[in-house]
Design a protein around this motif. Structure first.
Motif, short mmCIF file in Angstrom:
data_model
loop_
_atom_site.label_atom_id
_atom_site.label_comp_id
_atom_site.label_asym_id
_atom_site.label_seq_id
_atom_site.Cartn_x
_atom_site.Cartn_y
_atom_site.Cartn_z
N GLU A 153 1.29 -1.21 -0.07
CA GLU A 153 0.53 -0.03 -0.08
C GLU A 153 0.46 1.78 0.44
OE1 GLU A 153 0.38 -1.43 3.84
OE2 GLU A 153 -0.32 -2.26 1.67
N GLY A 154 2.07 0.98 0.10
CA GLY A 154 2.78 2.38 0.47
C GLY A 154 4.08 2.57 -0.57
N LEU A 155 3.87 1.63 -1.46
CA LEU A 155 4.61 1.30 -3.46
C LEU A 155 4.02 2.77 -4.06
CD1 LEU A 155 5.14 -2.08 -4.09
CD2 LEU A 155 6.64 0.07 -2.84
N GLN A 156 5.37 3.28 -4.88
CA GLN A 156 4.22 4.40 -5.90
C GLN A 156 3.84 3.80 -6.85
OE1 GLN A 156 7.71 6.65 -4.98
NE2 GLN A 156 6.78 8.30 -3.96
N ILE A 157 2.62 3.27 -7.40
CA ILE A 157 2.61 3.13 -8.62
C ILE A 157 1.38 3.06 -9.29
CG2 ILE A 157 2.34 0.81 -7.41
CD1 ILE A 157 3.18 0.56 -11.21
N GLY A 158 1.07 3.68 -10.08
CA GLY A 158 0.08 4.01 -10.61
C GLY A 158 -0.45 4.91 -11.76
N PRO A 159 -1.32 4.63 -12.82
CA PRO A 159 -1.43 5.80 -13.99
C PRO A 159 -1.51 7.40 -13.53
CG PRO A 159 -3.02 4.73 -13.26
CD PRO A 159 -2.79 4.57 -12.22
N PHE A 160 -1.89 8.00 -12.70
CA PHE A 160 -2.12 9.34 -12.74
C PHE A 160 -1.23 10.28 -11.59
CE2 PHE A 160 -6.29 7.07 -13.05
CZ PHE A 160 -6.61 7.01 -13.85
N ASP A 161 -0.51 9.64 -10.78
CA ASP A 161 -0.33 10.92 -9.86
C ASP A 161 1.40 10.20 -9.74
OD1 ASP A 161 -2.41 11.88 -8.41
OD2 ASP A 161 -2.84 9.85 -6.94
N TYR A 162 2.17 11.45 -9.41
CA TYR A 162 3.09 11.33 -10.16
C TYR A 162 4.29 11.53 -8.71
CZ TYR A 162 8.48 13.34 -10.47
OH TYR A 162 9.83 13.15 -10.44
N PRO A 163 5.42 10.51 -8.02
CA PRO A 163 5.67 9.88 -9.78
C PRO A 163 5.23 8.49 -9.65
CG PRO A 163 7.76 8.87 -7.41
CD PRO A 163 5.55 9.85 -6.75
N GLY A 164 4.61 8.50 -9.32
CA GLY A 164 3.81 6.62 -9.34
C GLY A 164 3.57 6.21 -10.90
N ASN A 165 2.96 7.34 -11.90
CA ASN A 165 2.65 7.43 -12.65
C ASN A 165 4.14 7.30 -14.00
OD1 ASN A 165 4.12 10.25 -12.54
ND2 ASN A 165 2.39 11.07 -13.81
N VAL A 166 5.17 7.29 -13.05
CA VAL A 166 6.56 7.30 -14.00
C VAL A 166 6.33 5.69 -14.42
CG1 VAL A 166 8.75 7.81 -13.81
CG2 VAL A 166 7.51 9.45 -13.46
#
Length: 584
Positions: A248-261
């Motif tokens: 749940e704490g990882l940065q991954i997803g299409p919308f928010d930076y830096p997860g979108n990268v």
């Protein structure tokens, strides 16, 4: 090498570094390229040499005359050039052609197109002798007006015509010059002062991109064929550390930076897999946690089904990379490794110099630029037609290896595979694939002769030569065309000019199954003797004793190759009863 890799290196320091490395470095591979351009591009040779050296290749460059492709091609052929860069120039089709295009009638444009087509058709036909031809398409020198202008329309039309002419030649690869200009930026790509004075428009920045693109499109001038992309996980597939940040704490997803990268990075990796790149994981992590994340995280693009081999454990990554190469039965030089850790990257570079290493940058904004370079390595050659089927073929091989453990003997295992080898003789439809195999196969390649598709087409038409293509299948599925034999008849002697197999089908006796056919054909053609040779390279040691095992007596060394020969009456190929051999 540091200066060679430094994008900010001055021209003078780059020249010195290229000369220094070429003089003192031990490089196992050499190649020869010719440049024929419609504008002055003398410095392109320097940047071709730079990127060749960065790929471990010593490159000899022969410069052609100004706008003389047919004459250059003839001279290059006599000089032993293997790779050819053809660079027509839009503005010199006629003096100031970009400006004149707005003044010309449709009939004049059509006439100029006809002339251009005829010229380049002749040039490309003459260039069929070369291993690879890199045809650089037309590009604008001057900027377009807002909304486009007539020169843009004519440029697109002429590039379409050029692409149509190139499509008739299997050894031609069209390079997108406008994309290179866009990468550098038009203002930085050209120098009008030098163009107007010496017809030398190109800046060092554009020439550098150009040199990099040719190296990638040629797969390092045939020196490297990257097959697998090996990925770290933490801060590479996602932002953060799985063991510390938890899913749940990882940065991954299409919308928010830096997860979108990272989400976009995964999308790029899966797109590569769909185009035939083998994806592997090499990560110091809990394997169960990684598997769960790949399968259950809602924003994960990459799934377990996209990955062919996982080495997720706490072991040394150098050892894990060796294991990945062994599992896939490919060379370490076929691996590209991507990791965020400077320590891990340097460790691999030092201990496994054959592996191509990229470091994921600490600044996520820079990550997509690194991924673009990786894509160039795999896709710039244009050979991505096997698609995701390649992953399936390697998965079939892995399943076959796993199945072998259930049998008491290797013979019982082979018999269980329901192996079928279909042999095609002189099939023009397979010329491109046969050429591709000759370019890419290294481990089981007895003479390592590289053929263009034109070479294969010519051999197919030659009454004194037979080109055999082998299609292999087993109960796990088809492997496709994975073997090639070229036999040349010299009087009463049948000479095996080439024998090569894809690593995917080795270890099952496929390489022994074809000889009854070869011998029978040779006898029918009036031959009484069979001759073959093994020429050692840095990569084909595993094939060194093949002809000994086949039962051909050695005759001694001739010109660095071990020669084998026997009378056809005395040569009895080893039986392969577990393989059904068909002919088409």
């Amino acid at each position: 090498m540091k200066v060679l890799a430094d994008p900010a290196a001055s021209l003078a320091s780059l020249m010195g570094a290229v000369e220094e490395v070429e003089t003192h470095a031990t490089l196992p591979f050499t190649a020869h390229v010719g440049i024929s351009a419609g504008a002055t591009a003398d410095l392109l040779g320097l940047f071709l040499r730079r990127h060749a050296l960065l790929s471990g290749v010593r490159l000899r460059v022969t410069q052609g005359n100004f706008d003389d492709p047919l004459g250059d091609i003839e001279r290059f052929g006599q000089a032993g050039v293997e790779f050819l860069v053809l660079a027509p120039f839009f503005d010199t089709l006629e003096p100031a052609f970009e400006a004149r295009a707005a003044m010309m009638s449709e009939a004049e444009i059509a006439g100029r197109e006809t002339e251009m087509r005829a010229r380049w058709r002749l040039a490309l036909k003459a260039a069929a002798r070369f291993r690879n031809v890199f045809l650089c398409d037309f590009h604008r020198l001057t900027p377009s007006v807002a909304g486009g202008d007539r020169a843009d329309v004519v440029l697109d039309r002429f590039n379409q015509a050029l692409a149509e002419e190139a499509a008739a030649f299997a050894n031609v690869r069209v390079l997108d010059m406008s994309a290179m200009v866009a990468e550098v930026g038009r203002a930085a790509a050209f120098d009008m002062r030098f163009y107007l004075r010496n017809t030398a428009p190109y800046s060092a920045a554009l020439l550098n991109v150009w040199g990099r693109q040719v190296a990638a499109a040629s797969r390092a001038y045939g020196g490297r064929f990257h097959k697998a992309l090996v990925l770290d996980c933490d801060n590479t597939l996602w932002g953060g550390i799985l063991g510390e940040d938890l899913p749940e704490g990882l940065q991954i997803g299409p919308f928010d930076y830096p997860g979108n990268v990272f989400w976009r990075a995964q999308t790029e990796f899966v797109a590569l897999q769909r185009q035939g790149v083998l994806l592997c994981l090499c990560s110091k992590n809990d394997p169960a946690a990684v598997d769960a994340l790949l399968e259950t995280h809602p924003d994960m693009v990459l799934r377990s089904s996209d990955v062919i081999v996982k080495q997720v454990n706490w072991d040394d990554k150098v050892g894990n990379l060796r294991q990945i190469a062994q599992t896939l039965n490919i060379g370490l030089d076929s691996l590209v490794f991507l990791d965020d850790s400077a320590f891990e990257c340097e460790s691999v570079r030092t201990q496994l110099p054959e592996v191509t290493v990229f470091q994921a940058p600490a600044n996520p904004v820079e990550y997509l630029g690194v991924i673009a370079q990786i894509k160039d390595l795999f896709l710039a050659s244009g050979e991505s037609g096997e698609g995701a089927g390649k992953t399936q073929q390697y998965r079939q091989r892995a399943a076959a290896i796993e199945a072998a453990a259930a049998f008491d003997t290797h013979e019982d295992y082979l018999a269980s595979l329901d192996l079928t080898v279909t042999i095609a003789r002189d099939d023009p439809a397979r010329a491109a694939r046969v050429s591709q195999l000759s370019q890419k196969s290294n481990q089981f390649n007895l003479t390592t002769i590289r053929y263009t598709a034109e070479d294969i087409a010519r051999l197919i038409q030659d009454e004194a030569t037979t080109v055999y293509a082998l299609d292999v299948a087993d109960r796990f599925g088809p492997a496709g065309t994975t073997g090639v034999v070229v036999v040349r008849r010299e009087g009463e002697v049948a000479v095996v000019e080439s024998l090569l197999m894809s690593c995917r089908v080795l270890g099952r006796g496929v390489e022994q199954s074809l000889w009854s056919t070869v011998v029978r054909d040779a006898v029918e053609k009036g031959c009484v003797r069979l001759q073959a040779s093994y020429r050692p390279t840095a990569k084909n040691a595993q094939a060194a004793d093949f002809y000994d095992r086949l039962g051909l007596p050695p005759q001694g060394d001739v010109g660095g190759a071990q020669v084998y020969a026997a009378t056809l009456a005395a040569f009895i190929p080893p039986p392969t009863p577990w393989i059904k051999v068909l002919h088409v």
